[in-house]
Design a protein around this motif. Sequence first.
Motif, PDB file in Angstrom:
ATOM      1  N   ARG A  55       0.698  -1.162  -0.086  1.00  0.00           N
ATOM      2  CA  ARG A  55      -0.091   0.058  -0.045  1.00  0.00           C
ATOM      3  C   ARG A  55       0.946   1.323   0.076  1.00  0.00           C
ATOM      4  NH1 ARG A  55      -2.116   4.154   0.026  1.00  0.00           N
ATOM      5  NH2 ARG A  55      -3.833   4.997   1.254  1.00  0.00           N
ATOM      6  N   PHE A  56       2.075   1.194   0.620  1.00  0.00           N
ATOM      7  CA  PHE A  56       2.559   2.379   0.839  1.00  0.00           C
ATOM      8  C   PHE A  56       3.948   2.405  -0.198  1.00  0.00           C
ATOM      9  CE2 PHE A  56       0.468   2.472   4.835  1.00  0.00           C
ATOM     10  CZ  PHE A  56      -0.338   3.313   4.684  1.00  0.00           C
ATOM     11  N   PRO A  86       8.606   5.753  -1.912  1.00  0.00           N
ATOM     12  CA  PRO A  86       7.627   5.607  -0.712  1.00  0.00           C
ATOM     13  C   PRO A  86       6.475   6.457  -0.941  1.00  0.00           C
ATOM     14  CG  PRO A  86       9.381   6.938   0.025  1.00  0.00           C
ATOM     15  CD  PRO A  86       9.782   6.596  -1.437  1.00  0.00           C
ATOM     16  N   ALA A  87       5.208   5.760  -0.632  1.00  0.00           N
ATOM     17  CA  ALA A  87       3.975   6.644  -0.869  1.00  0.00           C
ATOM     18  C   ALA A  87       4.064   7.439   0.582  1.00  0.00           C
ATOM     19  CB  ALA A  87       2.706   5.906  -0.557  1.00  0.00           C
ATOM     20  N   VAL A  88       3.684   8.741   0.175  1.00  0.00           N
ATOM     21  CA  VAL A  88       3.526   9.892   1.227  1.00  0.00           C
ATOM     22  C   VAL A  88       2.199   9.994   1.609  1.00  0.00           C
ATOM     23  CG1 VAL A  88       4.491  12.069   1.792  1.00  0.00           C
ATOM     24  CG2 VAL A  88       5.793  10.567   0.342  1.00  0.00           C
ATOM     25  N   ALA A  89       2.044   9.563   2.780  1.00  0.00           N
ATOM     26  CA  ALA A  89       0.433   9.577   3.411  1.00  0.00           C
ATOM     27  C   ALA A  89       0.556   9.639   4.767  1.00  0.00           C
ATOM     28  CB  ALA A  89      -0.266   8.373   2.835  1.00  0.00           C
ATOM     29  N   GLY A  90      -0.758  10.008   5.368  1.00  0.00           N
ATOM     30  CA  GLY A  90      -0.864  10.248   6.896  1.00  0.00           C
ATOM     31  C   GLY A  90      -2.394  10.873   7.040  1.00  0.00           C
ATOM     32  N   GLY A  91      -2.287  11.654   8.273  1.00  0.00           N
ATOM     33  CA  GLY A  91      -3.281  12.356   8.386  1.00  0.00           C
ATOM     34  C   GLY A  91      -3.808  12.360   9.916  1.00  0.00           C
ATOM     35  N   ALA A  92      -4.804  13.090  10.311  1.00  0.00           N
ATOM     36  CA  ALA A  92      -5.160  13.032  11.594  1.00  0.00           C
ATOM     37  C   ALA A  92      -5.740  11.761  12.016  1.00  0.00           C
ATOM     38  CB  ALA A  92      -6.261  14.201  11.833  1.00  0.00           C
ATOM     39  N   ALA A  93      -6.409  11.153  11.331  1.00  0.00           N
ATOM     40  CA  ALA A  93      -7.162   9.861  11.615  1.00  0.00           C
ATOM     41  C   ALA A  93      -6.366   8.913  12.382  1.00  0.00           C
ATOM     42  CB  ALA A  93      -7.776   9.157  10.450  1.00  0.00           C
TER      43      ALA A  93
ATOM     44  N   GLU B  23      -8.033  17.547   4.020  1.00  0.00           N
ATOM     45  CA  GLU B  23      -6.539  17.905   4.503  1.00  0.00           C
ATOM     46  C   GLU B  23      -6.038  18.436   3.284  1.00  0.00           C
ATOM     47  OE1 GLU B  23      -4.484  14.866   6.540  1.00  0.00           O
ATOM     48  OE2 GLU B  23      -5.901  15.117   8.235  1.00  0.00           O
ATOM     49  N   LYS B  53      -9.458  13.556   7.105  1.00  0.00           N
ATOM     50  CA  LYS B  53      -8.802  12.804   8.290  1.00  0.00           C
ATOM     51  C   LYS B  53      -7.727  12.113   7.717  1.00  0.00           C
ATOM     52  CE  LYS B  53     -12.917  11.752  10.999  1.00  0.00           C
ATOM     53  NZ  LYS B  53     -13.776  10.835  11.686  1.00  0.00           N
ATOM     54  N   TYR B  55      -4.372  12.038   4.515  1.00  0.00           N
ATOM     55  CA  TYR B  55      -3.833  12.669   3.007  1.00  0.00           C
ATOM     56  C   TYR B  55      -3.060  11.499   2.359  1.00  0.00           C
ATOM     57  CZ  TYR B  55       0.853  13.329   5.020  1.00  0.00           C
ATOM     58  OH  TYR B  55       2.240  12.963   5.004  1.00  0.00           O
ATOM     59  N   ASP B  94       0.406   9.608  11.265  1.00  0.00           N
ATOM     60  CA  ASP B  94       1.577  10.215  10.652  1.00  0.00           C
ATOM     61  C   ASP B  94       2.691   9.538  11.061  1.00  0.00           C
ATOM     62  OD1 ASP B  94      -0.103  12.119   9.587  1.00  0.00           O
ATOM     63  OD2 ASP B  94      -0.063  13.438  11.184  1.00  0.00           O
ATOM     64  N   GLN B  97       3.444   6.226   9.333  1.00  0.00           N
ATOM     65  CA  GLN B  97       3.474   6.046   8.069  1.00  0.00           C
ATOM     66  C   GLN B  97       4.537   7.309   7.439  1.00  0.00           C
ATOM     67  OE1 GLN B  97      -0.129   6.750   6.291  1.00  0.00           O
ATOM     68  NE2 GLN B  97      -1.112   5.072   7.212  1.00  0.00           N
TER      69      GLN B  97
END
Lengths: 93, 144
Positions: A55-56, A86-93, B23, B53, B55, B94, B97
């Motif tokens: 996935r990443f 590398p996939a660049v992803a993340g977030g507040a979740a 986001e 939530k 990105y 964050d 990942q």
Amino acid sequence: MAAVLRIPTVLRPAMGGATTVTVEGATIGEVLQTLTTTYPAIKGQLLNDDGTLHRFLNVYINDDDVRYLGGVDAPVANDDEITLLPAVAGGAA
Amino acid sequence: MLTLSNDLRDTMVATCIRALPDEGCGLLLGTSEGPDAVVTEIVASENMAHSAKVYEIDSRVLLRAFRRADDEPIEVLGVFHSHTHSPAYPSPTDVKQAPDPAWHYVLVSLRDLPTVVKSYKIANGDVLEEDVIDPTNDVGGAHG
């Protein structure tokens, strides 16, 4: 088919420090399977247990993301340039 | 330490505001010396997750940035993204990942006004805040 694969900075330590490597395979899946045989330490970062793309990980053939070319079935031609990022992803979740 | 001009900071915040209610995100390009970096360019990306939530940077934006780094005297220094309703601090997602321990991870919180911009290093699950300095200020950090 022999193609050149560009290695992202984060994977270089596990792949002997090289920036590029020549790879063989008719599809992206074959190329990545071969890489994981040569460099077992990176296996979990390239492919899932079922052989699909991690996935990443972003994989490109020349300028195209292989997700739009058939994923692991994307064909690799002679002299193609394959790039891993590398996939660049993340977030507040 | 991350050197970020107020103009580039504003560009980054504007990218995040335009992305609302999702986001916002993008890449930081510039130069580095050891752990310190100077941002010279903000590259906005569509949030491919289209979510408030999470990105994800557009893979084509990522490839173009790395290709440029191969050809020009610049580096991909890191990534920025916004938290629309939470503080400017890396979430567990964050941290989990974070793709590169050498990168600078900038968080823009749009929860309160004035907007809060902070930068972190994330390595092996550890989060360390770093100073963000506006090069036009003689002393102190960048204050929006």
